[in-house]
Design a protein around this motif. Sequence first.
Motif, mmCIF file in Angstrom:
data_model
loop_
_atom_site.group_PDB
_atom_site.id
_atom_site.type_symbol
_atom_site.label_atom_id
_atom_site.label_comp_id
_atom_site.label_asym_id
_atom_site.label_seq_id
_atom_site.Cartn_x
_atom_site.Cartn_y
_atom_site.Cartn_z
ATOM 1 N N VAL A 1 0.829 -1.332 0.295
ATOM 2 C CA VAL A 1 -0.453 0.241 0.219
ATOM 3 C C VAL A 1 0.630 1.343 -0.651
ATOM 4 C CG1 VAL A 1 -1.898 1.084 1.367
ATOM 5 C CG2 VAL A 1 -1.603 -1.352 1.356
ATOM 6 N N LEU A 2 1.005 2.445 -0.666
ATOM 7 C CA LEU A 2 1.295 3.261 -0.890
ATOM 8 C C LEU A 2 0.101 4.367 0.071
ATOM 9 C CD1 LEU A 2 2.473 3.304 -4.780
ATOM 10 C CD2 LEU A 2 3.297 2.830 -2.407
ATOM 11 N N VAL A 3 0.766 5.300 0.638
ATOM 12 C CA VAL A 3 0.303 6.221 1.265
ATOM 13 C C VAL A 3 0.809 7.910 0.853
ATOM 14 C CG1 VAL A 3 0.127 7.502 3.310
ATOM 15 C CG2 VAL A 3 -0.054 5.215 3.555
ATOM 16 N N TRP A 4 0.431 8.959 0.186
ATOM 17 C CA TRP A 4 0.510 9.635 -0.496
ATOM 18 C C TRP A 4 0.117 11.090 -0.146
ATOM 19 C CZ3 TRP A 4 2.748 9.570 -5.630
ATOM 20 C CH2 TRP A 4 2.784 7.912 -6.572
ATOM 21 N N GLU A 5 1.231 11.528 -0.144
ATOM 22 C CA GLU A 5 1.301 13.019 0.196
ATOM 23 C C GLU A 5 0.266 14.300 -0.957
ATOM 24 O OE1 GLU A 5 1.265 16.635 2.749
ATOM 25 O OE2 GLU A 5 2.292 14.605 2.821
ATOM 26 N N ASP B 1 -0.737 17.224 -1.224
ATOM 27 C CA ASP B 1 -0.214 18.745 -2.491
ATOM 28 C C ASP B 1 1.266 18.074 -3.326
ATOM 29 O OD1 ASP B 1 -2.483 19.320 -1.378
ATOM 30 O OD2 ASP B 1 -0.950 20.480 0.638
ATOM 31 N N ILE B 2 2.000 16.918 -2.651
ATOM 32 C CA ILE B 2 3.100 16.753 -3.445
ATOM 33 C C ILE B 2 3.338 15.959 -4.440
ATOM 34 C CG2 ILE B 2 4.609 18.623 -2.058
ATOM 35 C CD1 ILE B 2 5.412 15.371 -0.688
ATOM 36 N N GLY B 3 2.264 14.978 -4.513
ATOM 37 C CA GLY B 3 1.660 13.402 -5.789
ATOM 38 C C GLY B 3 3.520 12.806 -5.305
ATOM 39 N N VAL B 4 3.515 12.288 -4.116
ATOM 40 C CA VAL B 4 4.627 11.969 -3.535
ATOM 41 C C VAL B 4 4.529 10.968 -3.012
ATOM 42 C CG1 VAL B 4 7.455 11.962 -2.870
ATOM 43 C CG2 VAL B 4 6.580 13.657 -4.423
ATOM 44 N N PRO B 5 4.515 9.349 -2.829
ATOM 45 C CA PRO B 5 4.389 9.074 -1.541
ATOM 46 C C PRO B 5 5.335 8.660 -0.483
ATOM 47 C CG PRO B 5 5.306 7.159 -3.401
ATOM 48 C CD PRO B 5 5.560 8.386 -3.712
ATOM 49 N N VAL B 6 4.335 8.629 0.968
ATOM 50 C CA VAL B 6 5.091 9.098 1.408
ATOM 51 C C VAL B 6 5.339 7.955 2.368
ATOM 52 C CG1 VAL B 6 5.067 11.987 1.387
ATOM 53 C CG2 VAL B 6 3.561 10.087 3.090
ATOM 54 N N LYS B 7 4.882 6.794 2.909
ATOM 55 C CA LYS B 7 4.806 5.540 2.740
ATOM 56 C C LYS B 7 4.792 4.298 2.137
ATOM 57 C CE LYS B 7 4.374 2.799 7.125
ATOM 58 N NZ LYS B 7 5.886 3.193 7.995
ATOM 59 N N TYR B 8 5.862 3.504 2.477
ATOM 60 C CA TYR B 8 4.930 1.876 1.925
ATOM 61 C C TYR B 8 4.787 1.535 2.911
ATOM 62 C CZ TYR B 8 7.387 3.837 -2.345
ATOM 63 O OH TYR B 8 7.766 4.740 -3.539
ATOM 64 N N ILE B 9 3.723 0.322 2.209
ATOM 65 C CA ILE B 9 3.518 -1.095 3.579
ATOM 66 C C ILE B 9 3.735 -2.118 3.209
ATOM 67 C CG2 ILE B 9 1.579 -1.405 4.873
ATOM 68 C CD1 ILE B 9 0.322 1.767 5.191
ATOM 69 N N SER B 10 4.301 -2.597 3.195
ATOM 70 C CA SER B 10 4.165 -4.112 2.369
ATOM 71 C C SER B 10 4.525 -4.972 3.247
ATOM 72 C CB SER B 10 5.648 -4.106 1.428
ATOM 73 O OG SER B 10 6.157 -5.004 0.725
ATOM 74 N N ASP B 11 3.763 -6.426 3.238
ATOM 75 C CA ASP B 11 3.995 -7.125 4.071
ATOM 76 C C ASP B 11 3.585 -8.590 2.476
ATOM 77 O OD1 ASP B 11 2.485 -9.102 5.211
ATOM 78 O OD2 ASP B 11 1.611 -7.949 6.351
ATOM 79 N N ARG C 1 -2.874 8.204 10.439
ATOM 80 C CA ARG C 1 -1.863 9.151 10.951
ATOM 81 C C ARG C 1 -0.146 8.507 11.553
ATOM 82 N NH1 ARG C 1 -4.671 13.934 10.761
ATOM 83 N NH2 ARG C 1 -6.559 13.977 11.123
ATOM 84 N N ASP C 2 0.928 9.048 11.222
ATOM 85 C CA ASP C 2 2.455 8.697 11.096
ATOM 86 C C ASP C 2 1.929 7.390 10.486
ATOM 87 O OD1 ASP C 2 1.895 11.312 12.715
ATOM 88 O OD2 ASP C 2 1.054 10.500 14.667
ATOM 89 N N ARG C 3 2.182 6.671 11.303
ATOM 90 C CA ARG C 3 3.193 5.760 11.199
ATOM 91 C C ARG C 3 2.194 4.358 10.054
ATOM 92 N NH1 ARG C 3 3.266 1.777 15.934
ATOM 93 N NH2 ARG C 3 3.736 0.525 15.209
ATOM 94 N N PHE C 4 1.114 4.472 10.472
ATOM 95 C CA PHE C 4 -0.411 4.003 9.484
ATOM 96 C C PHE C 4 0.299 2.332 9.847
ATOM 97 C CE2 PHE C 4 1.491 7.895 6.833
ATOM 98 C CZ PHE C 4 -0.454 7.963 6.909
ATOM 99 N N ALA C 5 -0.029 2.511 10.613
ATOM 100 C CA ALA C 5 0.670 0.709 11.098
ATOM 101 C C ALA C 5 -1.048 -0.421 11.356
ATOM 102 C CB ALA C 5 0.821 0.389 12.557
#
Length: 142
Positions: free
Chosen positions: A4-8, A10-20, A53-57
Amino acid sequence: DKKVLVWEWDIGVPVKYISDPTMHSIPVITLHPTQQYWAGQSLDNQIVVYQARDRFALQRKKKFSGHTVAGYACDIAISPDGRFLVSGDGDGKIYFWDWRRGKLLQKYRAHDNGPAIACAWHPVNPTMVVSAGWDGIIKIWE
């Protein structure tokens, strides 16, 4: 690709990769009204919950199961007050869960000849849900 990619926004860039490696495809997601969590309809027949938010756990203790969606992007929705979760399923049923406890509260045979593909809570009245199926019928539930 089991991530799963979490995108910001306004900037169009992934800020978090969730991989399992055990993750299944999650074609439908919805945000909890508190904006602290998001829920996703996983194609392994469960709804998974992540922090928003934050960790996206992954919230491993908060899973909703009992329905069959494998192969369908059945919609999920959380009540406006955040107390309940509703989902369609591949057999034409809709399921209601208690958000806090993760307990299945009720299931109904909603649609024939295919999945209950869409569902939505009334934006103000937390006792009213609308469902739609491949049978071409829209139903209102109270």
